[in-house]
Design a protein around this motif. Structure first.
Motif, PDB file in Angstrom:
ATOM      1  N   UNK A   5       0.865  -1.188   0.000  1.00 49.26           N
ATOM      2  CA  UNK A   5       0.000   0.000   0.000  1.00 49.26           C
ATOM      3  C   UNK A   5       0.894   1.228   0.000  1.00 49.26           C
ATOM      4  N   UNK A   6       0.569   2.216  -0.834  1.00 48.57           N
ATOM      5  CA  UNK A   6       1.272   3.496  -0.820  1.00 48.57           C
ATOM      6  C   UNK A   6       0.309   4.550  -0.300  1.00 48.57           C
ATOM      7  N   UNK A   7       0.706   5.251   0.739  1.00 43.15           N
ATOM      8  CA  UNK A   7      -0.163   6.290   1.279  1.00 43.15           C
ATOM      9  C   UNK A   7      -0.122   7.536   0.390  1.00 43.15           C
ATOM     10  N   UNK A   8      -1.116   8.387   0.562  1.00 43.73           N
ATOM     11  CA  UNK A   8      -1.132   9.648  -0.186  1.00 43.73           C
ATOM     12  C   UNK A   8       0.091  10.485   0.166  1.00 43.73           C
ATOM     13  N   UNK A   9       0.527  10.411   1.421  1.00 45.44           N
ATOM     14  CA  UNK A   9       1.712  11.159   1.838  1.00 45.44           C
ATOM     15  C   UNK A   9       2.970  10.668   1.143  1.00 45.44           C
ATOM     16  N   UNK A  10       3.103   9.349   0.989  1.00 47.64           N
ATOM     17  CA  UNK A  10       4.256   8.787   0.276  1.00 47.64           C
ATOM     18  C   UNK A  10       4.231   9.178  -1.196  1.00 47.64           C
ATOM     19  N   UNK A  11       3.036   9.167  -1.792  1.00 45.87           N
ATOM     20  CA  UNK A  11       2.902   9.585  -3.195  1.00 45.87           C
ATOM     21  C   UNK A  11       3.235  11.068  -3.345  1.00 45.87           C
ATOM     22  N   UNK A  12       2.828  11.864  -2.354  1.00 47.34           N
ATOM     23  CA  UNK A  12       3.115  13.303  -2.402  1.00 47.34           C
ATOM     24  C   UNK A  12       4.619  13.565  -2.401  1.00 47.34           C
ATOM     25  N   UNK A  13       5.355  12.792  -1.607  1.00 43.83           N
ATOM     26  CA  UNK A  13       6.816  12.946  -1.573  1.00 43.83           C
ATOM     27  C   UNK A  13       7.426  12.667  -2.951  1.00 43.83           C
ATOM     28  N   UNK A  14       6.865  11.695  -3.665  1.00 43.07           N
ATOM     29  CA  UNK A  14       7.362  11.389  -5.010  1.00 43.07           C
ATOM     30  C   UNK A  14       7.119  12.552  -5.967  1.00 43.07           C
ATOM     31  N   UNK A  15       5.984  13.221  -5.809  1.00 42.98           N
ATOM     32  CA  UNK A  15       5.692  14.391  -6.644  1.00 42.98           C
ATOM     33  C   UNK A  15       6.696  15.496  -6.342  1.00 42.98           C
ATOM     34  N   UNK A  16       6.851  15.816  -5.065  1.00 43.53           N
ATOM     35  CA  UNK A  16       7.704  16.936  -4.660  1.00 43.53           C
ATOM     36  C   UNK A  16       9.174  16.664  -4.978  1.00 43.53           C
ATOM     37  N   UNK A  17       9.598  15.405  -4.811  1.00 41.34           N
ATOM     38  CA  UNK A  17      10.991  15.047  -5.100  1.00 41.34           C
ATOM     39  C   UNK A  17      11.227  14.749  -6.575  1.00 41.34           C
ATOM     40  N   UNK A  18      10.169  14.873  -7.377  1.00 37.41           N
ATOM     41  CA  UNK A  18      10.246  14.649  -8.833  1.00 37.41           C
ATOM     42  C   UNK A  18      10.791  13.266  -9.165  1.00 37.41           C
ATOM     43  N   UNK A  19      10.246  12.277  -8.479  1.00 39.93           N
ATOM     44  CA  UNK A  19      10.638  10.895  -8.726  1.00 39.93           C
ATOM     45  C   UNK A  19       9.788  10.291  -9.846  1.00 39.93           C
ATOM     46  N   UNK A  20      10.305   9.238 -10.454  1.00 42.13           N
ATOM     47  CA  UNK A  20       9.553   8.524 -11.474  1.00 42.13           C
ATOM     48  C   UNK A  20       8.513   7.615 -10.821  1.00 42.13           C
ATOM     49  N   UNK A  21       7.358   7.503 -11.472  1.00 45.48           N
ATOM     50  CA  UNK A  21       6.325   6.579 -11.004  1.00 45.48           C
ATOM     51  C   UNK A  21       5.425   6.259 -12.190  1.00 45.48           C
ATOM     52  N   UNK A  22       5.102   4.987 -12.342  1.00 47.35           N
ATOM     53  CA  UNK A  22       4.168   4.580 -13.390  1.00 47.35           C
ATOM     54  C   UNK A  22       2.805   4.382 -12.742  1.00 47.35           C
ATOM     55  N   UNK A  23       1.814   5.148 -13.173  1.00 45.80           N
ATOM     56  CA  UNK A  23       0.476   5.125 -12.575  1.00 45.80           C
ATOM     57  C   UNK A  23      -0.474   4.379 -13.498  1.00 45.80           C
ATOM     58  N   UNK A  24      -1.027   3.279 -13.009  1.00 46.89           N
ATOM     59  CA  UNK A  24      -2.089   2.565 -13.712  1.00 46.89           C
ATOM     60  C   UNK A  24      -3.402   2.973 -13.063  1.00 46.89           C
ATOM     61  N   UNK A  25      -4.170   3.792 -13.746  1.00 48.06           N
ATOM     62  CA  UNK A  25      -5.426   4.323 -13.211  1.00 48.06           C
ATOM     63  C   UNK A  25      -6.570   3.479 -13.759  1.00 48.06           C
ATOM     64  N   UNK A  26      -7.310   2.831 -12.860  1.00 52.16           N
ATOM     65  CA  UNK A  26      -8.359   1.893 -13.301  1.00 52.16           C
ATOM     66  C   UNK A  26      -9.761   2.487 -13.143  1.00 52.16           C
ATOM     67  N   UNK A  27      -9.833   3.815 -13.049  1.00 55.91           N
ATOM     68  CA  UNK A  27     -11.146   4.472 -13.063  1.00 55.91           C
ATOM     69  C   UNK A  27     -11.670   4.563 -14.504  1.00 55.91           C
ATOM     70  N   UNK A  28     -12.901   4.975 -14.654  1.00 53.32           N
ATOM     71  CA  UNK A  28     -13.464   5.185 -15.987  1.00 53.32           C
ATOM     72  C   UNK A  28     -12.671   6.265 -16.712  1.00 53.32           C
ATOM     73  N   UNK A  29     -12.626   6.172 -18.020  1.00 48.52           N
ATOM     74  CA  UNK A  29     -11.816   7.090 -18.821  1.00 48.52           C
ATOM     75  C   UNK A  29     -12.212   8.541 -18.613  1.00 48.52           C
ATOM     76  N   UNK A  30     -13.508   8.830 -18.533  1.00 50.52           N
ATOM     77  CA  UNK A  30     -13.963  10.218 -18.332  1.00 50.52           C
ATOM     78  C   UNK A  30     -13.414  10.780 -17.025  1.00 50.52           C
TER      79      UNK A  30
END
Length: 375
Positions: A5-30
């Motif tokens: 499990x990745x918390x929102x806080x851990x994901x936020x650190x990746x954004x701020x530190x400009x780290x690479x991440x591959x996001x598979x989003x399984x919501x509806x396309x819209x």
């Protein structure tokens, strides 16, 4: 491979530190196209969950084998199931704990700078929604500006810093997110301030925030000076903090300007918007660092994760500050408006105290991107 499990806080650190991440989003396309996790070095693949119920074999060739994969859905459940299937295929995979709802609510505190006489200014960056809140602290006291409804973030941060929240301000009546200002004031015994021109229909008591009002935080003078700056709303009020920072609310952003239409008054308020940006703000020091109440895109984040830029730089580079012809300004502002925020009328009524939705309903009302700016 194991699934994590990745918390929102851990994901936020990746954004701020400009780290690479591959996001598979399984919501509806819209839903994905309307609003997604943003990161400067993120890669994305959107495959709706219902296309993966029978297995993930058909998408394996689209996924990296040398990079962490984060599976994202609305609330968490679907992403857990997809992540399990991918893990069984030997991939390094995590799922976003709490889904996009958790991402929408996470706030990352970033120190903006030191103030005179021992004070500090913090910005709270809500990466999933584009909201920016602030806390000024000095000698055991604090003021909060443009708080979100996640009030515990501010009260707990104040506790960590050993300060007491004495004042809570909203720069205007918000229409894209539910304010936590009044609730924080109730919880802490602080004074809640609101511009009176935005408060005509509110059902609660407040301290009128007028032009020229000065509030001191702490034993020494960390002053917050109110500057009437209509245009986004008729009551919009900016703050000059410690003669160093301009908290511009939703009037001026790093790469855009505020929209004047969220109370149905675009044609009436566009003149106020121009007057604020082209006259009131022009009279201020260009050395002031502009700190807005929202950001539009992830590129607006500075290296440390904060959002801010000197006023002089914005006068040079922000297109909305460089339209000389007033008629052209009116046309640009009224014809380049994005879709209105999700449930904005209900959000305004909530912020007025007219309705009091349950917590889960408030969450639903806020889902989606920030839409406070002219495009």
């Amino acid at each position: 491979m194991s699934m994590k499990a990745m918390t929102a806080g851990e994901a936020a650190k990746k954004v701020i530190n400009r780290e690479e991440l591959f996001v598979l989003d399984v919501r509806n396309t819209d839903d994905f196209e309307d609003w997604k996790m943003e990161g400067e070095r993120f890669e994305y693949l959107n495959i709706p969950y219902f296309d993966l119920i029978d297995g993930v074999e058909n998408i394996l060739d689209k996924l990296p084998t040398d990079q962490e994969i984060l599976v994202v859905c609305a609330k968490e459940g679907s992403s857990v199931m997809v992540a399990e299937m991918l893990s069984e295929q030997g991939l390094d995979v995590s799922y976003l704990q709490g889904g996009m709802k958790a991402w929408s609510e996470h706030m990352e505190p970033v120190k903006v700078g030191d103030l005179n006489n021992g004070g500090e200014l913090y910005q709270f960056v809500r990466l999933g929604k584009g909201c920016l809140s602030y806390m000024v602290i000095c000698h055991g006291e604090a003021a909060v500006i443009d708080a979100t409804r996640m009030t515990n973030i501010f009260t707990e941060f104040a506790k960590e810093k050993g300060v007491e929240i004495k004042h809570v301000f909203d720069t205007h009546l918000h229409a894209d997110h539910i304010s936590g200002g009044r609730k924080i004031a109730e919880q802490t015994g602080g004074q809640y301030w609101l511009p009176p021109k935005d408060a005509g229909e509110v059902t609660f008591d407040y301290q009128p925030l007028e032009d020229g009002e000065s509030v001191t935080i702490g034993e020494t003078t960390i002053e917050i000076n109110a500057l009437y700056s209509p245009g986004h709303t008729i009551g919009s009020t900016s703050f000059v903090v410690d003669n160093s920072y301009l908290l511009s609310g939703d009037i001026l952003f790093i790469d855009s300007i505020g929209r004047p239409d969220l109370a149905g008054m675009a044609e009436d308020w566009v003149g106020d918007l121009r007057e604020t940006l082209y006259n009131r703000y022009r009279s201020l020091s260009e050395e002031l660092v502009v700190l807005p109440a929202h950001f539009m895109i992830i590129d607006e984040l500075n290296e440390d994760g904060s959002v801010g830029q000197k006023l002089g730089k914005l006068f040079e580079e922000n297109h909305g500050l460089n339209i000389k012809d007033e008629g052209e300004f009116r046309r640009v502002v009224t014809e380049n408006l994005p879709p209105q925020p999700n449930a904005y009328e209900e959000i305004r009524k909530t912020n007025m105290g007219i309705i009091t939705p349950e917590e889960e309903e408030q969450r639903e009302m806020e889902i989606g991107p920030n839409r406070c700016a002219v495009r």
